[in-house]
Scaffold this motif. Sequence first.
Motif, PDB file in Angstrom:
ATOM      1  N   GLY A 136      36.057  21.389  27.020  1.00  0.00           N
ATOM      2  CA  GLY A 136      35.036  21.813  28.075  1.00  0.00           C
ATOM      3  C   GLY A 136      35.148  21.011  29.351  1.00  0.00           C
ATOM      4  O   GLY A 136      34.692  21.657  30.116  1.00  0.00           O
ATOM      5  N   GLN A 137      35.681  19.773  29.224  1.00  0.00           N
ATOM      6  CA  GLN A 137      35.982  18.907  30.696  1.00  0.00           C
ATOM      7  C   GLN A 137      37.229  19.648  31.384  1.00  0.00           C
ATOM      8  O   GLN A 137      37.134  19.873  32.696  1.00  0.00           O
ATOM      9  N   GLU A 138      38.066  20.331  30.510  1.00  0.00           N
ATOM     10  CA  GLU A 138      39.071  21.027  31.239  1.00  0.00           C
ATOM     11  C   GLU A 138      38.560  22.192  31.999  1.00  0.00           C
ATOM     12  O   GLU A 138      39.037  22.433  33.231  1.00  0.00           O
ATOM     13  N   ILE A 139      37.715  22.919  31.261  1.00  0.00           N
ATOM     14  CA  ILE A 139      37.214  23.972  31.954  1.00  0.00           C
ATOM     15  C   ILE A 139      36.273  23.503  33.151  1.00  0.00           C
ATOM     16  O   ILE A 139      36.243  24.107  34.322  1.00  0.00           O
ATOM     17  N   VAL A 140      35.500  22.454  33.077  1.00  0.00           N
ATOM     18  CA  VAL A 140      34.625  22.123  34.207  1.00  0.00           C
ATOM     19  C   VAL A 140      35.659  21.828  35.346  1.00  0.00           C
ATOM     20  O   VAL A 140      35.096  22.139  36.385  1.00  0.00           O
ATOM     21  N   ALA A 141      36.575  21.121  35.246  1.00  0.00           N
ATOM     22  CA  ALA A 141      37.564  20.703  36.108  1.00  0.00           C
ATOM     23  C   ALA A 141      38.177  21.930  37.166  1.00  0.00           C
ATOM     24  O   ALA A 141      38.479  22.024  38.245  1.00  0.00           O
ATOM     25  N   LYS A 142      37.984  23.226  36.691  1.00  0.00           N
ATOM     26  CA  LYS A 142      38.432  24.237  37.082  1.00  0.00           C
ATOM     27  C   LYS A 142      37.426  24.873  38.392  1.00  0.00           C
ATOM     28  O   LYS A 142      37.946  25.795  38.948  1.00  0.00           O
ATOM     29  N   ASN A 143      36.366  24.201  38.432  1.00  0.00           N
ATOM     30  CA  ASN A 143      35.365  24.628  39.442  1.00  0.00           C
ATOM     31  C   ASN A 143      35.068  26.139  39.371  1.00  0.00           C
ATOM     32  O   ASN A 143      35.155  26.811  40.477  1.00  0.00           O
ATOM     33  N   LEU A 144      34.972  26.789  38.268  1.00  0.00           N
ATOM     34  CA  LEU A 144      34.520  28.099  38.127  1.00  0.00           C
ATOM     35  C   LEU A 144      33.408  28.420  38.574  1.00  0.00           C
ATOM     36  O   LEU A 144      32.327  27.570  38.344  1.00  0.00           O
ATOM     37  N   ASP A 145      32.799  29.647  38.999  1.00  0.00           N
ATOM     38  CA  ASP A 145      31.625  30.256  39.287  1.00  0.00           C
ATOM     39  C   ASP A 145      30.665  30.452  38.020  1.00  0.00           C
ATOM     40  O   ASP A 145      31.489  30.524  36.845  1.00  0.00           O
ATOM     41  N   MET A 146      29.470  30.360  37.956  1.00  0.00           N
ATOM     42  CA  MET A 146      28.730  30.057  36.710  1.00  0.00           C
ATOM     43  C   MET A 146      29.276  31.135  35.787  1.00  0.00           C
ATOM     44  O   MET A 146      29.094  30.981  34.530  1.00  0.00           O
ATOM     45  N   ASP A 147      29.339  32.304  36.054  1.00  0.00           N
ATOM     46  CA  ASP A 147      29.471  33.569  35.364  1.00  0.00           C
ATOM     47  C   ASP A 147      30.572  33.387  34.452  1.00  0.00           C
ATOM     48  O   ASP A 147      30.754  33.330  33.357  1.00  0.00           O
ATOM     49  N   THR A 148      31.834  32.951  35.179  1.00  0.00           N
ATOM     50  CA  THR A 148      32.965  32.936  34.763  1.00  0.00           C
ATOM     51  C   THR A 148      33.247  31.815  33.730  1.00  0.00           C
ATOM     52  O   THR A 148      33.700  31.668  32.777  1.00  0.00           O
ATOM     53  N   PHE A 149      32.334  30.605  34.289  1.00  0.00           N
ATOM     54  CA  PHE A 149      32.432  29.400  33.450  1.00  0.00           C
ATOM     55  C   PHE A 149      31.636  29.728  32.080  1.00  0.00           C
ATOM     56  O   PHE A 149      32.452  29.273  30.903  1.00  0.00           O
ATOM     57  N   CYS A 150      30.761  30.410  31.950  1.00  0.00           N
ATOM     58  CA  CYS A 150      29.862  30.533  30.944  1.00  0.00           C
ATOM     59  C   CYS A 150      30.836  31.417  29.827  1.00  0.00           C
ATOM     60  O   CYS A 150      30.708  31.321  28.757  1.00  0.00           O
ATOM     61  N   LYS A 151      31.332  32.532  30.493  1.00  0.00           N
ATOM     62  CA  LYS A 151      32.385  33.457  29.765  1.00  0.00           C
ATOM     63  C   LYS A 151      33.311  32.563  29.041  1.00  0.00           C
ATOM     64  O   LYS A 151      33.864  33.104  28.189  1.00  0.00           O
ATOM     65  N   ASP A 160      35.428  30.252  24.217  1.00  0.00           N
ATOM     66  CA  ASP A 160      36.353  29.169  23.117  1.00  0.00           C
ATOM     67  C   ASP A 160      36.057  28.937  21.759  1.00  0.00           C
ATOM     68  O   ASP A 160      35.238  27.841  21.499  1.00  0.00           O
ATOM     69  N   THR A 161      36.397  29.836  21.191  1.00  0.00           N
ATOM     70  CA  THR A 161      35.702  29.733  19.803  1.00  0.00           C
ATOM     71  C   THR A 161      36.557  28.937  18.904  1.00  0.00           C
ATOM     72  O   THR A 161      36.316  28.594  17.867  1.00  0.00           O
ATOM     73  N   GLU A 162      37.854  28.792  19.252  1.00  0.00           N
ATOM     74  CA  GLU A 162      38.967  28.036  18.524  1.00  0.00           C
ATOM     75  C   GLU A 162      38.815  26.745  18.410  1.00  0.00           C
ATOM     76  O   GLU A 162      38.730  26.195  17.341  1.00  0.00           O
ATOM     77  N   THR A 163      38.560  25.985  19.376  1.00  0.00           N
ATOM     78  CA  THR A 163      38.309  24.579  19.425  1.00  0.00           C
ATOM     79  C   THR A 163      36.965  24.212  19.087  1.00  0.00           C
ATOM     80  O   THR A 163      36.468  23.358  18.737  1.00  0.00           O
ATOM     81  N   PHE A 164      35.729  25.485  19.550  1.00  0.00           N
ATOM     82  CA  PHE A 164      34.601  24.809  19.527  1.00  0.00           C
ATOM     83  C   PHE A 164      33.684  26.063  18.641  1.00  0.00           C
ATOM     84  O   PHE A 164      33.156  26.823  19.341  1.00  0.00           O
ATOM     85  N   PRO A 165      34.086  26.311  17.432  1.00  0.00           N
ATOM     86  CA  PRO A 165      33.260  27.479  16.828  1.00  0.00           C
ATOM     87  C   PRO A 165      31.874  27.049  16.517  1.00  0.00           C
ATOM     88  O   PRO A 165      31.401  26.121  16.251  1.00  0.00           O
TER      89      PRO A 165
END
Length: 586
Positions: free
Chosen positions: A199-214, A219-224
Amino acid sequence: MQDLIKDAFAQARELVLNALGQLVAEEVFPAEAVPAFNIEIPADPKNGDVSTNAAMVCAKPFRSAPRKIAEAIVGKIDTTGSCFDKVEIAGPGFINFYYGKGWFGSVVKAVLDEGKDYGKTDFGKGKRALVEFVSANPTGPMHIGNARGGAIGDCLAAVMEYAGYDVEREFYINDAGNQIEKFGKSLRLRYMQICGDKGQEIVAKNLDMDTFCKTIYEDTETFPMPDDVYLGMDIIAHAKNFFDEYGMIASAQPEEECKKALVDYALPKNIDGLHKDLAKYRINYDTWFRESTLHNDGSVQEVIEKLKAGGYTYEQDGALWFRTTDFGDEKDRVLVRDNGIPTYFVPDIAYHYNKLAVRKFDKAIDIFGADHHGYIPRLKAAMTALGVDEKKLDIVIMQMVRLVKDGETYKLSKRSGKAITLNTLLEEIPIDAARFFFNLREPNSQFDFDLDLAISNSSQNPVYYVQYAHARICSVIKKLKEENIEAKPFTADMAAALSTPEELELVKLMATLPTTITEAAKAYDPAKVTKYAVDIATLYHKFYNACRIKGEEENVMQARLSLSMAVKQIISNILEMLKIDCPESM
C-alpha cells in the motif's frame, strides 16, 4: 377549488335518482331500493360525456327490461339548470349525458380563475401523511433503484399535497446495526492495506484518486478481501483520505477503536453526500431520522417490552420470537438473537411505531423495493400487536428499472466499471428527464429507461413533448403581444365560440385534472399525473395544428387564446408540482 367532473357526476346521479323517484311515486315501478349504479366517463366519446348503467342495475328489483327502464328515466329527466343539454339511450340501456356549451366555458374559466391552485382537491382533508423514501444505507453511494425511489417518493408527496394532505418527507438513516459494523470492518481492512508495504508503495506513486483506488482494488494477491465486506471504490477513497489526514496512527489502535475512528470519519461524509446528491435531484426532506436515536432513547427496548407484555413473544433456543403467524405471516420472526442482540426487525418496528403512535401521523407511507414484499405483513402484524391501526401503514412496492442505451442493457458506469449510481446517472441525463421518466409507469411495474430517448429533443421524448407544449403556448402569447393583441376576460360569448372537436376534447381533459390528482393520491401512483401531462400536451398540439388563433374573428381568437392560456396554466401546475422545469422557449 372546483372539480367540475365531480360536480357533473353528482348532477347526473341526482337527475337519475329524481327521475326514479317520480317513476316510483307514479307507480310505474315498484317501491324497491335502487341498487348502487355507476357514473363514469365513457371510453368512446360517441357514447356521451357522462354515462350511467342505472337502468341495467334496476332491471331485477323493478322486474323490467333495462331499455324500458332507461326510456322511462330519460322521459322524466329535465336538464334545465344542469351542466347537460342532452340525454340519450344507447345499447341495452346505458343513459348518456352530453355537456352544454356553458359547461365547457366554466372549465376554461375555472382554470383561469384558480391559476396555480387549479387541480388541487380536498381529498386528504388535511390529514398528516409521512412519506418515507430512498432511505439508502449510508455506507455507500445511491444506486439506480434509489433514483427511481427518489422520483416516485418525492412526486407522490407532491401529488398528495395537491390532494389536500399535510405531507412531510423523511429519510431514515440506517446508522446502526450490521451494515455499520460491516462498513467499519471494510474501512479498516482497506486502511490497513494502505498502511502495509504494498500500500505504501502505491501511495508513494502520487496517483490521482481514481487510479489509486483502482490499483488498491486490483491488489488481490498481496491483500485478498473477505466476502463479508463492502468492496466499492468509495471505501478505498475514504480509507485513503483518512490516511492522508491522520497517517498510520490508527493502525496501532485496537481493532474496534480503529473501526470506530474510521466510521466516525467516513459516515458523516457519506450522509453529507446523500444530502447533496438528493438536493441535486431536487429532493429536500423535512426530516433525516437516525436509526441510532431509537437505540439511544430506549425505543428499541420499549417495543420489545410492549410485545412481551401483550403476550406476543416466546423464547426458543435462547432467542426471543414474535408470534407473527398469529397475524397471518408464514412463520414467526426472531426479535432478539441468542446473543442478546436485537435483529434489524426490531428498530424497524420501533421506527414505524414512532411514526404512527409517537408522532401520530394519520398515514405512514413507505416506498420499498420489490425484495421487501414479504416484509409488509410482519410490519403490519407488529403495528397491530402494539395497538396501532395497521391500515395507517401503507407500503408502495417499487420494481427495478432496466437502463437501456443504444438498444442494449446499460449496467456500467464509465468511471469504475461498477453499477451506475444516482450521481453518475444525473451526469448522463437531465434531471427533468430522470424525474419524469421514473414516474412514467406505476411503481410496481418494470420498464426500460431509454437513456438515448431521455436526452433527445424530439416528440418521442415525453418530458420534452410536454415542455414543448408549454413553450409553444408562450410563443403564441408573445407573438400576439407583439401585435398588441392581449387576452380579454373570458366571457359566455367566448365559451360559445369553442365548438370544434379539438377544442371540446381538450376542454374535457382539462376538467379531469382534479379527479386525476385525487386518483393518483388514492392509488399512490404519480404516473397518473405524468400520463395526464403527456395527454394534455398531445391534445394541445392537435388543437394547435387544427385551429388557428391569429387571424380569426375576434371572439374565436379570444376564445382560443384563453383556451391556450388555460392549458399553459395546467402544464405549469403539473411540472412545478413534479419539480420539473417549465421553459417558455425551446
